[in-house]
Design a protein around this motif. Structure first.
Motif, short mmCIF file in Angstrom:
data_model
loop_
_atom_site.label_atom_id
_atom_site.label_comp_id
_atom_site.label_asym_id
_atom_site.label_seq_id
_atom_site.Cartn_x
_atom_site.Cartn_y
_atom_site.Cartn_z
N SER A 196 0.84 -1.20 0.00
CA SER A 196 0.00 0.00 0.00
C SER A 196 0.87 1.24 0.00
N MET A 197 0.51 2.18 -0.87
CA MET A 197 1.17 3.50 -0.91
C MET A 197 0.10 4.54 -1.23
N PRO A 198 0.37 5.81 -0.91
CA PRO A 198 -0.61 6.84 -1.23
C PRO A 198 -0.63 7.15 -2.72
N VAL A 199 -1.84 7.37 -3.24
CA VAL A 199 -2.01 7.66 -4.67
C VAL A 199 -3.05 8.77 -4.82
N LYS A 200 -2.68 9.79 -5.61
CA LYS A 200 -3.64 10.85 -5.93
C LYS A 200 -4.55 10.36 -7.04
N VAL A 201 -5.85 10.42 -6.80
CA VAL A 201 -6.82 9.90 -7.76
C VAL A 201 -7.74 11.02 -8.23
N PRO A 202 -7.67 11.39 -9.52
CA PRO A 202 -8.57 12.42 -10.03
C PRO A 202 -10.02 11.95 -10.06
N GLU A 203 -10.93 12.89 -10.25
CA GLU A 203 -12.35 12.56 -10.38
C GLU A 203 -12.60 11.88 -11.74
N GLN A 204 -13.68 11.10 -11.79
CA GLN A 204 -14.05 10.42 -13.04
C GLN A 204 -14.16 11.41 -14.20
N LYS A 205 -14.78 12.56 -13.94
CA LYS A 205 -14.97 13.55 -15.00
C LYS A 205 -13.62 14.01 -15.57
N GLU A 206 -12.65 14.20 -14.66
CA GLU A 206 -11.32 14.64 -15.10
C GLU A 206 -10.64 13.57 -15.95
N ILE A 207 -10.82 12.31 -15.56
CA ILE A 207 -10.26 11.21 -16.36
C ILE A 207 -10.96 11.15 -17.72
N ASP A 208 -12.28 11.32 -17.71
CA ASP A 208 -13.03 11.31 -18.98
C ASP A 208 -12.53 12.39 -19.94
N ASP A 209 -12.21 13.56 -19.37
CA ASP A 209 -11.70 14.65 -20.23
C ASP A 209 -10.34 14.32 -20.81
N PHE A 210 -9.53 13.66 -19.99
CA PHE A 210 -8.18 13.28 -20.46
C PHE A 210 -8.25 12.14 -21.47
N LEU A 211 -9.17 11.22 -21.22
CA LEU A 211 -9.25 10.00 -22.03
C LEU A 211 -10.66 9.85 -22.61
#
Lengths: 192, 386
Positions: free
Chosen positions: B175-190
């Motif tokens: 386990s390590m810390p991970v920054k996770v964007p919002e779904q909407k932000e991922i949708d915009d990127f991809l």
């Protein structure tokens, strides 16, 4: 502990089913909430069996952690099952002046190594039973043993441990585990 | 953006979910298992909108992914070790059919003797399949690389499958810390996949039919061109990700304290991260050592290697072995430098079958080079302690 080094390494000893791996994960979750930037938790890499001795590890740091190797010289050892100390040398590699947290109804003075290391004891099994934290009739001691850790490690607070527990288990189960951690915090005896 | 603390495998499953694949077809194998368990849990909870196909083997998993991808679906799978080896035939197929499948390979050594621990012989053995290979050294890099891999694979100038690799247990179960964007932000990127061609009964085309010798070389050349295009696109996609989300792990390589280095360590994945600790230690001892952690094996970052060798000798640490010759990375590095550089290159084999490699071990490897005790390839696992 007094002045803590930037990187703290912690080794959990328990038996499969007691929740050592979960304890390590909850601890680093709490540590992150308390502003420690770098955290890691991992099991001993291998097959796990219920009842067999297991190990889990945690690293807590002010900075990102680049270490990917195992922990050989922990700052803190946490023993979830006192009986394991008969067969496993839990002190192996423990740093000079290090700390050992033991799930035991005994007092720190009862352990001969308490003149060499900081020893903390708490009856986590008793607290788990009292709070009905049982899985298949076996007390799960991870939440209460975590309650003892803020007593020996300044950089993790009881409040964050409670929050990490409540995130992991929702509803009544979370409340029971959080209460057990708090009781353990209040009942932990430390000899430095 | 929220920060979650979880294992490499759970982070991989989360990244796969947020990339919104239409189809996941996978077969469980240690240490990959908790990825497919997590995806199955997402399906059971109704959090995953795509189709999840349980198959009877890894060969079938890749076959199902090929069919789905050819029908225009965004497709994901994951495997390890013997599972990857069983897929081997279909790996070639996926690449030659130019299908942008994204797969996680949790690196695990090959048996017998039976082993579940990490090394990179499984993925290195897929070198010539045409797949792009990316290696990760942290859980954040796993998350970022998987989502970036879809964008890379599906890019019109690439259209090749991508394998995202990371160390079994060392990352998969840590386990390590991970920054996770919002779904909407991922949708915009991809955005949704726009396939170059699809199998569609309403608009029939043939694909993969017999190809005459005069034409076959051109499909191989096109794949090679696509890999070259990927070399340019990987940094562009990493830059866009950094601008949107703030995290960045390097382009084809990640450099650490290389500026004035006399020696540069070259390695992959977790060994690369551990090497940073070794370098900090060696620097305190006055030794000018840097790190180039390779993020890709195919396309191979040959231009970067050449540039590193301008002012430094190179120390290659392979967590795999091409039996009968030497470490595969060692071979590639030397071939990049042939007739172009006078830099010396030293090869070490370390960490096979999950053998722990500590920063102190990496320090000893560097010391052997500095003291000129090294000649040929050294099996550090077996000789390092002496």
């Amino acid at each position: 502990m007094g002045e803590e080094p930037s990187l703290i390494e912690i080794c959990f000893h328990g038996r499969g089913g007691q929740g050592a791996v979960t304890a390590a994960n909850l601890l680093v979750n709490a540590a992150l909430r308390d502003g420690n930037k770098g955290v890691q938790a991992f099991p001993f890499f291998g097959a796990e069996r219920r009842g067999a001795p297991v190990r889990a590890f945690a690293r807590i740091s002010d900075e990102d952690i680049n270490l990917r190797s195992e922990i050989y010289n922990p700052d803190i050892v946490v023993v979830l099952d006192e009986g394991i100390m008969k067969t496993i040398d839990v002190l192996k590699g423990l740093k000079e002046g290090g700390c050992i947290v033991i799930n035991s109804p005994k007092r720190p003075d009862d352990f001969p190594f308490s003149d060499k290391y900081t020893v903390a004891t708490v009856d986590a099994t008793g607290i788990a039973i009292r709070n009905e934290l049982l899985v298949g009739g076996i007390p799960v001691v991870n939440a209460p043993i975590l309650g003892a850790i803020p007593k020996v490690l300044d950089r993790v607070t009881l409040e964050s441990i409670r929050d990490a527990i409540m995130e992991r288990w929702s509803g009544e189960l979370g409340k029971k585990n959080a209460k057990a951690a708090e009781e353990a915090y209040n009942e932990t005896e430390v000899k430095r | 953006m929220k920060v979650v603390v979880d294992t490499g495998n759970h982070i991989a499953a989360l990244a796969a979910k947020l990339a919104k694949p239409d189809v996941v077809a996978a077969y469980p194998i240690t240490p990959q298992t908790t990825i497919v368990e997590k995806i199955a849990e997402y399906v059971a909870k109704g959090e995953f909108s795509g189709d999840y196909i349980c198959v009877e083997s890894e060969h079938s998993a890749m076959s199902a992914c090929i069919g789905a991808s050819a029908a225009g679906a965004r497709t994901f799978t994951a495997t390890s070790a013997h599972g990857l080896l069983l897929m081997h035939e279909m790996l070639h197929w996926a690449a030659l059919a130019r299908l942008p499948i994204v797969m996680v390979n949790v690196n695990r050594a090959i048996g017998p003797g039976w082993t579940i621990w990490s090394d990179q012989n499984d993925s290195m053995a897929q070198r010539d399949t045409g797949w792009i290979q990316i290696y990760c050294s942290s859980n954040q890099e796993i998350f970022d690389s998987i989502i970036q891999a879809f964008k890379l694979a599906e890019h019109k100038d690439v259209q090749l499958p991508v394998m995202v690799c990371y160390d079994g247990f060392i990352l998969s179960h840590t386990s390590m810390p991970v920054k996770v964007p919002e779904q909407k932000e991922i949708d915009d990127f991809l955005p949704k996949r726009e396939p170059a061609w699809v199998l569609d009964p309403e608009n029939p085309v043939t694909h993969g039919n017999i190809i005459m010798p005069k034409d076959y070389p051109s499909i191989r050349k096109a794949m090679q061109d696509a890999q070259e295009n990927a070399k340019k696109l990987i940094p562009e996609i990493a830059k866009e990700w950094k601008e949107r989300f703030g995290t960045y792990h390097g382009d084809l390589i990640e450099k650490y304290r290389c500026e004035d280095a006399d020696y540069i360590i070259l390695s992959y994945a977790a060994l690369g991260a551990e090497s940073k600790v070794a370098i900090d230690m060696l620097r305190k001892e006055g030794k000018k050592v840097g790190l180039a952690r390779l993020r890709t094996f195919r396309p191979f970052p040959s231009e970067d290697i050449l540039s590193l060798a301008e002012n430094a000798d190179l120390i290659v640490i392979d967590r795999s072995i091409s039996i009968g010759f030497e470490g595969p990375l060692f071979t590639e590095v030397k071939s990049c430098l042939y007739e172009k550089s006078d830099a010396r290159v030293y090869g070490f084999i370390a960490g096979l079958g999950g053998k722990d490699v500590r920063y102190t071990d990496i320090g000893k490897i560097v010391d052997r080079v500095i003291e000129r005790k090294q000649d040929g390839v050294l099996w550090y696992d077996m000789e390092g302690g002496k």
